[in-house]
Design an enzyme around this catalytic site. Structure first.
Site: not given
Ligand SMILES: *[C@@H]1O[C@H](CO)[C@@H](O)[C@H](O)[C@H]1NC(C)=O
Ligand SMILES: *[C@@H]1O[C@H](CO)[C@@H](O)[C@H](O)[C@H]1NC(C)=O
Ligand SMILES: *[C@@H]1O[C@H](CO)[C@@H](O)[C@H](O)[C@H]1NC(C)=O
Ligand SMILES: *[C@@H]1O[C@H](CO)[C@@H](O)[C@H](O)[C@H]1NC(C)=O
Ligand SMILES: *[C@@H]1O[C@H](CO)[C@@H](O)[C@H](O)[C@H]1NC(C)=O
Ligand SMILES: *[C@@H]1O[C@H](CO)[C@@H](O)[C@H](O)[C@H]1NC(C)=O
Length: 924
Positions: A456, A459, A584
């Site tokens: 996770d 980015e 999300d």
């Protein structure tokens, strides 16, 4: 080829002689202007020389600027263009600085044929020219190129601007090539349909909107934020022309970009790298995905168990919470394969650690061993940031020793902040990163034998913006963040300097979320350096892909089994390494609805194992929403219920109504596991998405281009979910043909029209189209249990007097590294059936492998749908079936059920039936 060599070609009389250069394609006169394009960004280029490859597979050309401009920085000239027909269905166009090497997507991330620069002699894989489906032509001055479909002459791409006949104005700029700004446009017809370009959440549906800018910049922005750049970057789209012929366009470039889709043009505004286009001929959507994934990487096989249901939440406080959830699933008779941990399990959010009290490592191991004994799995999260707040943290120490962390502009390890507080980010482009990460994963696996990793925040997400950051040790304790159980605080506690360089603040501003004057907003600073000096500015969009690659290698080494990895940030080619979830989302009906488009898009991008957080991540869900979401999510390829911290619990057993609809929908999913797994197998061979848009199977039906809230599983199963509150019907578009409801086998026959389908609170509409044979097994509470059950074949015939159907089945042990057709460890079977009015047959042909035979897999039942007369005789491999009770006919449903068979799945078989009303069954 050196400059001087090329210069010599200018003298060569053969120049321009051997390639077609008449450009008579897309001669639209309309002046289409991109609002972002500045006027007069030069007058483009002229081609000064061209040299054909000797093997006829393409050419190299030199391009020279006609007039300089200073907007967005100085132009680069001359340029080198290489055109190569990679195969009959693929053309590659590569344009870059002819003297200086520029940033390109590294070969080790996406291996692909090198760009040839010298005349190729003799043998090559490229196609002979007469079979080419695409043809490239060009104009010399001003330079432009066009791609034409050979069979129809239709122009698919044309970078030469149209000229308005009245004003003489150009519709868009000719190609622009500067260090930090590349611009190229194509003319488009106004009535094509385009799909792809991501990642973003799309309220307007699948089809790309006209007059809209799509920005590609990997960003930790909640997926419920619509129409902005999200976690992944895909400069790839599919273009369906009038009549249905489809082609694909990939700009293989990892830099930030805006892609503007206008009324009759499409413009790329890219802030670095090179122009590296691949054109895929299709001509069907499936063929385009096949060609695209062949280039960027076929989807990696996912373990069989990962097609079972998953439960997660952020906020499972301790190991007892997990045990409680697993127990309650069982009590409620709802299938559950895998339980997950978000960051809660970690000790102060340090990767590869367990909280010593709440998640005592010995207790976690015991729990995971129990799960395994029950045929269940455990997956946990890892974030890339490695905590630097603790002196004795071995993961950090080994990373420092191998020197694999990203470096700031002063050559020091780049400091950022995520959940653990101050962190260093590993450089997954560093050659030593794999061995370091593998060691950490191996040690961790020794502590707890987990089944998969969830990567996770890659980015990468950073709570601070800027570089040269520092922190005071005293500030650490003051924030709840380091206590290990309070993650409410994501405020920056570092002191950073905001970059002002041309990388932080490039001359062209892409339209990303975050502050315009800082591209590094809440991520790694743009001046940060990767291995070999690669700038974050160039490599930013590749962080998630590079972490996925390294994690896949680590898991393959450590577990020797097929990895399961779930990554938030993805790029072109990520599907070869990881699964993906849409990030999300929020517990709203809009998010439920939008998830269909997000999931279809991921499949189109080559990442078929994808799902959205079921019942919604952020915000509190409601009983009705969660029920409808469990129903729809049961048909996502990756099916996981997940909630954010601070929200009410939303496990499906918490409400009776949700439990009922979950049992029903997941029951069908689990029965369909052999089919889902076979679709995974097909994805690894051809890229075919597991979940697809309706137009993938019905390309001739224009109406399907506008269907955004229904989807196909494979070719022929259509899911028509309820996406509005209070509704107990669905207004569903049903493409032409006969469809059978997979719950009750009721039939819908459509001419290609809308139907109001009944959808009571506990039900979802799932139909199989005529022509399909579906291998199914029996519903159980885990996929491991399903695997032991006998098979049923559902054979769906159409209404015509003669009808046929076909299907496939792939089985293996579900965890081998490879998912391959081969002897011993797998079995691949093809099924064919046909029926006339009075007779029919169903055959199974084992194409390869002994696995099914060795496992003793058997076919017990066959259900024939669309049989208008009751069979009077049934023969299995030439023998009449033993008992009348084995045959049931339902005239209402035109359905025949043959039970009590004992046919080996691993052997060829033939079932024949005859319907002769005069000959009674009993006379046997
Ligand atoms: C679609 O566009 C093409 C090219 O612009 C044009 O030739 C064709 O007539 C158009 N068709 C329709 C139905 O508008
Ligand atoms: C295109 O979009 C811009 C910005 O949203 C808007 O101002 C403009 O009116 C639109 N143009 C057309 C032709 O729709
Ligand atoms: C540091 O870690 C090592 C190995 O885990 C351990 O033996 C040692 O006691 C630790 N030292 C401190 C100061 O915590
Ligand atoms: C968080 O952890 C601290 C110390 O371990 C404990 O005192 C506190 O009660 C915990 N808070 C919650 C919400 O569990
Ligand atoms: C740096 O940039 C961030 C985000 O744009 C901003 O919030 C912050 O105030 C800036 N800091 C300084 C010191 O300018
Ligand atoms: C969810 O509902 C609970 C009460 O059940 C409330 O305390 C909480 O603030 C709500 N959370 C959100 C995100 O709305």
């Amino acid at each position: 080829m050196k400059r001087s060599t090329l210069a010599a070609f200018r003298m060569n009389a053969k120049i321009f002689s051997a390639v077609v250069m008449v450009l008579a394609c897309c001669s639209s006169l309309a002046a289409a202007r991109s609002p972002k394009a500045l006027k007069s960004l030069g007058q483009g280029h002229r081609m000064t020389s061209v040299y054909n490859f000797e093997d006829g597979t393409g050419f190299v050309a030199d391009l020279e600027l006609i007039k300089r401009t200073e907007i967005y920085g100085p132009d680069i000239s001359p340029l080198r263009m290489v055109v190569r027909y990679d195969s009959d269905d693929q053309v590659h166009v590569h344009i870059t600085d002819s003297t200086q090497t520029r940033w390109e997507v590294p070969q080790d991330l996406i291996p692909r044929p090198a760009v040839p620069t010298l005349a190729l002699k003799g043998e090559s894989n490229a196609a002979a020219s007469n079979g080419r489906q695409l043809e490239l032509s060009y104009t010399v001055e001003p330079f432009g190129f066009a791609i034409t479909r050979t069979s129809t002459g239709e122009c698919l791409f044309n970078s030469t601007p149209p000229i308005d006949s009245k004003t003489g104005e150009a519709g868009f700029n000719s190609m622009v090539f500067k260090d930090q700004y590349l611009e190229i446009s194509t003319q488009l017809p106004q009535n094509n349909s385009m799909f792809g370009i991501g990642e973003s959440t799309r309220p307007d549906g699948l089809r790309l909107m006209r007059n809209r800018t799509y920005t590609l910049w990997a960003t930790d922005m909640a997926a419920y934020t619509v129409d902005v750049d999200l976690y992944g970057a895909y400069p790839f789209h599919m273009d369906i022309r009038e009549g249905g012929a489809t082609h694909g366009v990939l700009l293989l470039n990892s830099n930030g970009m805006d892609i503007y889709v206008g009324e009759d043009l499409l413009t790329y505004h890219v802030i670095g790298g090179v122009l590296d286009f691949y054109f895929f001929a299709g001509p069907s959507p499936l063929a385009v995905v096949d060609q695209y994934t062949k280039l960027v990487g076929r989807p990696t096989p996912m373990p069989y168990w990962s097609f079972g249901f998953h439960q997660c939440r952020w906020g499972y406080e301790n190991i007892d919470d997990l045990r409680y959830v697993v127990d309650n699933y069982k009590k409620a008779n709802i299938p559950l394969d895998t339980i997950w941990n978000d960051i809660d399990y970690m000790d102060a959010y340090k990767d590869f650690t367990f909280d010593p009290i709440r998640y005592d490592e010995n207790k976690v191991r015991e729990f995971v061993e129990e799960l395994h004994a029950n045929g269940q799995q455990y997956v946990l999260i890892l974030d890339p940031g490695i905590s630097v707040a603790y002196k004795n943290y071995s993961t950090l120490e080994r990373g420092l020793k191998d020197d694999i962390f990203l470096k700031n502009e002063f050559g020091n390890n780049y400091l950022a902040q995520v959940w653990p507080g101050p962190v260093f980010f590993p450089d997954f482009l560093h050659p030593k990163a794999t061995s370091w990460w593998t060691t950490e994963v191996a040690d961790f696996f020794k502590k707890v034998p987990f089944d998969g990793l969830w990567i996770d925040m890659n980015e990468a997400s950073n709570f601070c913006t800027g570089s040269a950051c520092s922190f005071e040790t005293s500030s650490l304790g003051t924030l709840g963040m380091l206590r290990g159980n309070d993650s409410s605080n994501d405020q920056c506690i570092l002191r950073c300097v905001n970059g002002t360089s041309r990388f932080d603040n490039p001359p062209y501003k892409i339209d990303h979320v975050g502050t315009y004057n800082n591209l590094g907003d809440k991520t790694i600073a743009m001046t940060v350096k990767h291995y070999n000096g690669a700038l974050e500015y160039d490599a930013h969009n590749l962080y998630g892909l590079s972490e996925s690659i390294v994690t896949q290698k680590a898991l393959q080494t450590v577990t020797k089994q097929r990895p399961f990895i779930l990554s938030r940030s993805t790029f072109v080619g990520s599907g070869a390494h990881t699964a993906h979830w849409t990030g999300d989302n929020k517990a709203t009906w809009e998010d439920l609805k939008y998830s269909v488009v997000s999931i279809i898009n991921s499949g189109m991008f080559g990442v078929p194992m994808v799902g959205a957080d079921i019942c919604g991540f952020a915000g509190n869900t409601t009983e009705e929403l969660c029920s409808r979401w469990m129903q729809m999510g049961a048909f996502y390829p990756f099916s996981r219920n997940h909630a954010a911290i601070g929200t009410d619990s939303q496990e499906p057993y918490l409400w009776e109504s949700v439990a009922v609809s979950s049992r029903k929908a997941l029951g069908l999913r689990y029965r369909l596991l052999p089919h889902l797994y076979t679709l995974m197998f097909e994805a690894t061979k051809s890229g075919a998405p597991i979940v697809r848009a309706l137009f993938f199977s019905f390309p001739d039906d224009l109406e399907t281009l506008t269907i955004n809230h229904q989807f196909l599983v494979g070719n022929n199963i259509m899911v028509s979910p309820v996406v509005y509150p209070g509704h107990t019907t669905v207004n569903a578009y049903v493409p032409k043909g006969t469809w059978y409801n997979l719950f009750d086998f009721s039939k819908v026959t459509s001419k290609g029209e809308r139907f109001v389908l009944s959808a009571p609170a506990d039900s979802i509409n799932v139909h199989v189209h005529e022509g399909q044979i579906l291998p199914m097994q029996e519903a159980r509470l885990t996929s491991a249990e399903v695997k032991k059950t006998p098979f049923t074949l559902i054979v769906a015939f159409g209404d015509a007097s003669f009808a046929s159907a076909s299907g496939k089945l792939f089985v293996d042990n579900g965890v081998d590294l490879e998912m391959e057709v081969r002897d011993g460890s797998s079995t691949f079977v093809q099924y064919f059936a046909e029926r006339s009015l009075q007779s029919g047959s169903l055959v199974g042909r084992v194409i390869s492998g002994d696995y099914a035979l060795e496992q003793g897999l058997v076919l017990h039942n066959v259900r024939l749908l669309g049989v208008a007369m009751s069979p009077s005789k049934v023969f299995v491999n030439g023998q009449p079936i033993a008992a009348a009770e084995q045959l049931k006919y339902d005239a209402n449903l035109a359905s025949v059920e043959i039970t009590g068979l004992n046919v080996a799945v691993g052997k060829d078989f033939e079932i024949k039936w005859e319907s002769q009303e005069s000959v009674g069954w009993a006379s046997q």
